[in-house]
Design a protein around this motif. Structure first.
Motif, PDB file in Angstrom:
ATOM      1  N   VAL A 154       0.845  -1.206   0.000  1.00 36.77           N
ATOM      2  CA  VAL A 154       0.000   0.000   0.000  1.00 36.77           C
ATOM      3  C   VAL A 154       0.879   1.255   0.000  1.00 36.77           C
ATOM      4  CG1 VAL A 154      -1.660   1.308   1.402  1.00 36.77           C
ATOM      5  CG2 VAL A 154      -1.972  -1.137   1.083  1.00 36.77           C
ATOM      6  N   LEU A 155       1.953   1.210   0.754  1.00 37.65           N
ATOM      7  CA  LEU A 155       2.844   2.378   0.817  1.00 37.65           C
ATOM      8  C   LEU A 155       3.625   2.533  -0.501  1.00 37.65           C
ATOM      9  CD1 LEU A 155       4.157   2.121   4.496  1.00 37.65           C
ATOM     10  CD2 LEU A 155       2.377   3.637   3.598  1.00 37.65           C
ATOM     11  N   ALA A 156       3.986   1.406  -1.113  1.00 34.57           N
ATOM     12  CA  ALA A 156       4.723   1.475  -2.385  1.00 34.57           C
ATOM     13  C   ALA A 156       3.821   2.065  -3.488  1.00 34.57           C
ATOM     14  CB  ALA A 156       5.203   0.083  -2.778  1.00 34.57           C
ATOM     15  N   ASP A 157       2.527   1.728  -3.412  1.00 37.09           N
ATOM     16  CA  ASP A 157       1.571   2.244  -4.415  1.00 37.09           C
ATOM     17  C   ASP A 157       1.346   3.745  -4.251  1.00 37.09           C
ATOM     18  OD1 ASP A 157       1.329  -0.298  -5.358  1.00 37.09           O
ATOM     19  OD2 ASP A 157      -0.595  -0.725  -4.361  1.00 37.09           O
ATOM     20  N   ASP A 158       1.662   4.259  -3.080  1.00 34.88           N
ATOM     21  CA  ASP A 158       1.413   5.682  -2.777  1.00 34.88           C
ATOM     22  C   ASP A 158       2.663   6.502  -3.135  1.00 34.88           C
ATOM     23  OD1 ASP A 158       0.215   7.999  -1.629  1.00 34.88           O
ATOM     24  OD2 ASP A 158       1.269   7.609   0.248  1.00 34.88           O
ATOM     25  N   ARG A 159       2.877   6.639  -4.435  1.00 32.37           N
ATOM     26  CA  ARG A 159       4.136   7.292  -4.859  1.00 32.37           C
ATOM     27  C   ARG A 159       4.180   8.771  -4.470  1.00 32.37           C
ATOM     28  NH1 ARG A 159       3.109   3.846  -9.019  1.00 32.37           N
ATOM     29  NH2 ARG A 159       4.369   1.981  -8.864  1.00 32.37           N
ATOM     30  N   HIS A 173       3.173  10.027  -1.770  1.00 35.42           N
ATOM     31  CA  HIS A 173       3.250  10.159  -0.300  1.00 35.42           C
ATOM     32  C   HIS A 173       2.069  10.924   0.285  1.00 35.42           C
ATOM     33  CE1 HIS A 173       7.862   9.294  -0.069  1.00 35.42           C
ATOM     34  NE2 HIS A 173       7.160   8.286  -0.505  1.00 35.42           N
ATOM     35  N   LYS A 174       0.876  10.531  -0.184  1.00 42.90           N
ATOM     36  CA  LYS A 174      -0.343  11.146   0.358  1.00 42.90           C
ATOM     37  C   LYS A 174      -0.714  10.559   1.718  1.00 42.90           C
ATOM     38  CE  LYS A 174      -3.260  12.877  -3.282  1.00 42.90           C
ATOM     39  NZ  LYS A 174      -4.457  12.671  -4.063  1.00 42.90           N
ATOM     40  N   ILE A 175      -0.339   9.308   1.913  1.00 45.93           N
ATOM     41  CA  ILE A 175      -0.737   8.637   3.162  1.00 45.93           C
ATOM     42  C   ILE A 175       0.030   9.248   4.334  1.00 45.93           C
ATOM     43  CG2 ILE A 175      -0.696   6.427   4.417  1.00 45.93           C
ATOM     44  CD1 ILE A 175      -1.072   5.026   1.701  1.00 45.93           C
ATOM     45  N   LYS A 176      -0.737   9.799   5.275  1.00 43.92           N
ATOM     46  CA  LYS A 176      -0.080  10.479   6.405  1.00 43.92           C
ATOM     47  C   LYS A 176       0.212   9.541   7.561  1.00 43.92           C
ATOM     48  CE  LYS A 176      -0.659  15.087   5.364  1.00 43.92           C
ATOM     49  NZ  LYS A 176      -1.090  16.426   5.693  1.00 43.92           N
TER      50      LYS A 176
END
Ligand SMILES: Cc1ncc(COP(=O)(O)O)c(C=O)c1O
Length: 385
Positions: free
Chosen positions: A123-128, A130-133
């Motif tokens: 999930v973090l890799a898909d968030d290129r 860096h929107k996930i806080k």
């Protein structure tokens, strides 16, 4: 009979007599030096249990309130978080976040399954961008009796290089199983008074890392009662912006002293051994455990109800004949499972009482198992081999 019940739900838990006595002290002023010293002592003790140098905030709330407080302090409407959803309590965090206008990327697992490091890493890799806080997850999902491998998960999150904070619900794991807030780099750890800390319900406890404070300073979410900056400011003098439940602090200080006397590592070892005895005796009786093998919780065991045994009948019989209070299935697990809490104040001997009563009640309800099976499995767990 007025004897105390065996309260074996996964919280609130049984309270040590020393703590009960301390709770009965006369009320003191919440603005006086006695209370200020009490708060200072409690925070110092909590830091040892949390294994942290981070700030510790104490809130007059249940665990859910403390979880909501973290959401409204860390984020602003429109922010994105990733949240594990593996049961009622982890899903609750996702729901709270959505109610406050956050975008929630759920990492959903079937109830009974643990969340694995690669699933979060993906999930973090898909968030290129860096929107996930933040990544939110429970250390122990009380619904299903699953304990996630928090150490491995936090390590994996760090290795991705993604800047997301880690927020952990430790309501049913603090002071029950190892949790290294600083060593594992957990930014927010939320817990409550009524489980491993062996206190009445009423206090939420949150640890806040310096990285989390940076996010908190940017949050535009409206709040006053939950505002961590206001609370932190008043805590500089060991006071609160409002009237806190002063009596519970007497109990907290005593409970922390009890934990320190036993030693945190011994507390964890006791929980581990007792959980093993509960699991081994369940399995010996032919009962199926609900949690994924290898991820079973050391604070609550979730057991599948045998066919033809109704939860209501088991619950009533255990309560009326044996003075034992167990927990039932939540939401879709209602009528499917029963839960035995074995956290906080619990001794090896209690396991015999609990599991032998479960065995006898099941036999009375028509389940076939040889009497004495549970006791034997418990002794085999406790004996040195
Ligand atoms: C893991 C977990 N999170 C959150 C909660 C909610 O806590 P409370 O009931 O104190 O609001 C619980 C309660 O059992 C829990 O076990």
């Amino acid at each position: 009979m007025s004897r105390r019940k065996y309260l074996q739900i996964p919280g609130p838990t049984n309270i040590p007599d020393r703590v009960l006595r301390s709770l009965a002290q006369p009320i003191i002023s919440h603005r006086g030096p006695e209370f200020e010293q009490l708060v200072a002592d409690c925070i110092e003790g909590l830091k040892k249990v949390y294994r942290t140098e981070n700030d510790i905030l104490i809130l007059p709330s249940s665990g859910s309130g403390a979880l909501e407080s973290a959401i409204v302090n860390l984020f602003s409407p429109g922010d994105t978080i990733a949240a594990a959803s593996l049961g009622v309590f982890s899903e609750r965090v996702a729901l709270i976040a959505e109610r406050h206008g956050l975008n929630v990327i759920r990492i959903t697992k079937e109830w009974g399954q643990a969340i694995k490091p690669p699933e979060i890493a993906q999930v973090l890799a898909d968030d290129r961008g860096h929107k996930i806080k933040a990544v939110c997850l429970p250390q122990n999902e009380t619904t299903s009796g699953v304990a996630n491998d928090l150490k491995a998960i936090s390590q994996t999150i760090k290795e991705t290089g993604h800047p997301a904070l880690i927020m952990v619900d430790a309501v049913s794991s603090l002071a029950c199983m190892p949790l290294e807030t600083d060593a594992w780099g957990i930014d927010i750890v939320v817990s409550g008074s009524q489980k491993g800390l062996m206190l009445p319900p009423g206090l939420g406890i949150v640890s806040v890392s310096p990285k989390a404070w940076t996010l908190i300073e940017q949050s535009t979410m409206p709040k006053w009662y939950w505002d961590y900056q206001i609370i932190k400011d008043r805590l500089k003098t060991n006071q609160f912006p409002y009237t806190p439940p002063t009596s519970i602090f007497f109990g907290l200080k005593e409970a922390l002293a009890i934990i320190e006397e036993e030693g945190l590592e011994n507390v964890f070892a006791r929980h581990k051994q007792i959980a093993e005895a509960v699991r081994n005796s369940s399995k010996a009786m032919g009962l199926e455990l609900f949690a994924e093998q290898g991820y079973e919780s050391n604070s609550v065991t979730v057991i599948c109800l045998p066919q033809n045994v109704k939860y209501e009948d088991l619950e009533r019989l255990l309560y009326e004949k044996y003075g034992l209070v167990i927990g039932g299935g939540l939401q879709k697990l209602q009528g499917q499972i029963f839960r035995i809490g074995h956290l906080g104040l619990i001794h090896n001997t209690d396991v015999y009482a609990i599991m032998c009563a479960v065995e006898a009640a099941l036999v009375e309800l028509g389940y076939q198992v040889e009497l004495g099976t549970a006791a034997r499995a418990i002794s085999e767990t406790f004996l040195p081999i």
